[in-house]
Scaffold this active site. Structure first.
Site, PDB file in Angstrom:
ATOM      1  N   GLU A   1       5.744   2.843   3.393  1.00  0.00           N
ATOM      2  CA  GLU A   1       6.549   3.301   2.251  1.00  0.00           C
ATOM      3  C   GLU A   1       6.700   2.169   1.232  1.00  0.00           C
ATOM      4  O   GLU A   1       6.378   1.009   1.504  1.00  0.00           O
ATOM      5  CB  GLU A   1       7.909   3.790   2.754  1.00  0.00           C
ATOM      6  CG  GLU A   1       7.750   4.977   3.698  1.00  0.00           C
ATOM      7  CD  GLU A   1       9.069   5.566   4.186  1.00  0.00           C
ATOM      8  OE1 GLU A   1      10.137   4.956   3.963  1.00  0.00           O
ATOM      9  OE2 GLU A   1       9.014   6.640   4.806  1.00  0.00           O
TER      10      GLU A   1
ATOM     11  N   CYS B   1       1.093   8.183   3.971  1.00  0.00           N
ATOM     12  CA  CYS B   1       1.289   8.669   5.346  1.00  0.00           C
ATOM     13  C   CYS B   1       0.404   7.899   6.335  1.00  0.00           C
ATOM     14  O   CYS B   1      -0.677   7.404   5.974  1.00  0.00           O
ATOM     15  CB  CYS B   1       0.890  10.132   5.452  1.00  0.00           C
ATOM     16  SG  CYS B   1       1.890  11.276   4.522  1.00  0.00           S
TER      17      CYS B   1
ATOM     18  N   GLU C   1      -1.483   9.048   8.663  1.00  0.00           N
ATOM     19  CA  GLU C   1      -2.816   9.629   8.876  1.00  0.00           C
ATOM     20  C   GLU C   1      -3.796   9.113   7.832  1.00  0.00           C
ATOM     21  O   GLU C   1      -4.933   8.755   8.131  1.00  0.00           O
ATOM     22  CB  GLU C   1      -2.758  11.167   8.780  1.00  0.00           C
ATOM     23  CG  GLU C   1      -1.924  11.839   9.851  1.00  0.00           C
ATOM     24  CD  GLU C   1      -0.457  12.015   9.456  1.00  0.00           C
ATOM     25  OE1 GLU C   1       0.104  11.135   8.763  1.00  0.00           O
ATOM     26  OE2 GLU C   1       0.126  13.035   9.863  1.00  0.00           O
TER      27      GLU C   1
ATOM     28  N   CYS D   1       0.710  16.396   6.641  1.00  0.00           N
ATOM     29  CA  CYS D   1       0.951  17.054   5.344  1.00  0.00           C
ATOM     30  C   CYS D   1      -0.376  17.546   4.758  1.00  0.00           C
ATOM     31  O   CYS D   1      -1.467  17.164   5.218  1.00  0.00           O
ATOM     32  CB  CYS D   1       1.656  16.098   4.387  1.00  0.00           C
ATOM     33  SG  CYS D   1       0.559  14.878   3.651  1.00  0.00           S
TER      34      CYS D   1
END
Ligand code: THU
Length: 162
Positions: free
Chosen positions: A64, A73, A75, A112
């Site tokens: 972040e 993210c 992934e 996501c």
């Protein structure tokens, strides 16, 4: 007018112990990957691990940033690392897990849409589907055999590929 119905297939296991030894161990790598999560804003730690055909394991964790949209993210951190460093060693499987001290995660966290789209691109690029293993602490394990189980209408256009 035609009504269409789509079926999505995935497997649910009660515990990680029911997985094959190599899938179980990949899930343990996803847990290890969470250690480097940089998530001071959401406090939601996500770990992803890729197993490549050669047996190599790649870790990713969510990163972040105080400029929120600059974060990424877990992934995609792992997948872009693969694309940048090991594109000729096909991805066999990805395992994803998450943890937060703020509440109990009772169901596996599902990637996501952007992460699924990136995974879809690499499935096409390597011309092989990727097993997706999703789990949380003490919850069930969900296993899909391709990103298409998640994203049947993923954006793809062959004519945009050279
Ligand atoms: N996040 C992931 O890393 N992967 C997912 O599959 C879902 C969400 C991250 C993004 C953000 O750092 C935090 O989890 C909360 O959304």
């Amino acid at each position: 007018m035609t009504d269409h119905e789509l079926k999505i297939n995935f497997k649910e296991y009660d515990t990680l112990k029911e997985l094959s030894a190599k899938d179980h161990s990949l899930c343990q790598e996803a847990v290890k990957a969470m250690a480097n999560s940089h998530s001071p804003y959401s406090k939601f730690r996500v770990g992803a691990a890729l197993r490549l055909q050669s047996g190599k394991i790649i870790h990713g964790s969510n990163q972040e940033n105080v400029a929120y949209p600059s974060g990424l993210c877990a992934e995609r951190v792992a997948l872009f690392y693969w694309g940048a460093n090991h594109p000729d060693d096909p991805i066999e499987a990805i395992a994803v897990t998450a943890h937060t001290d703020d509440f109990e995660i009772l169901q596996p966290v599902t990637p996501c849409g952007s992460c699924l789209q990136v995974l879809a691109e690499y499935e096409k690029k390597q011309n092989k589907p990727v097993d997706i293993l999703l789990f949380c602490n003490n919850g069930p394990v969900w296993v899909m055999n391709s990103v298409e189980s998640f994203l049947p209408f993923l954006f793809f256009e062959n004519r945009l590929i050279l």
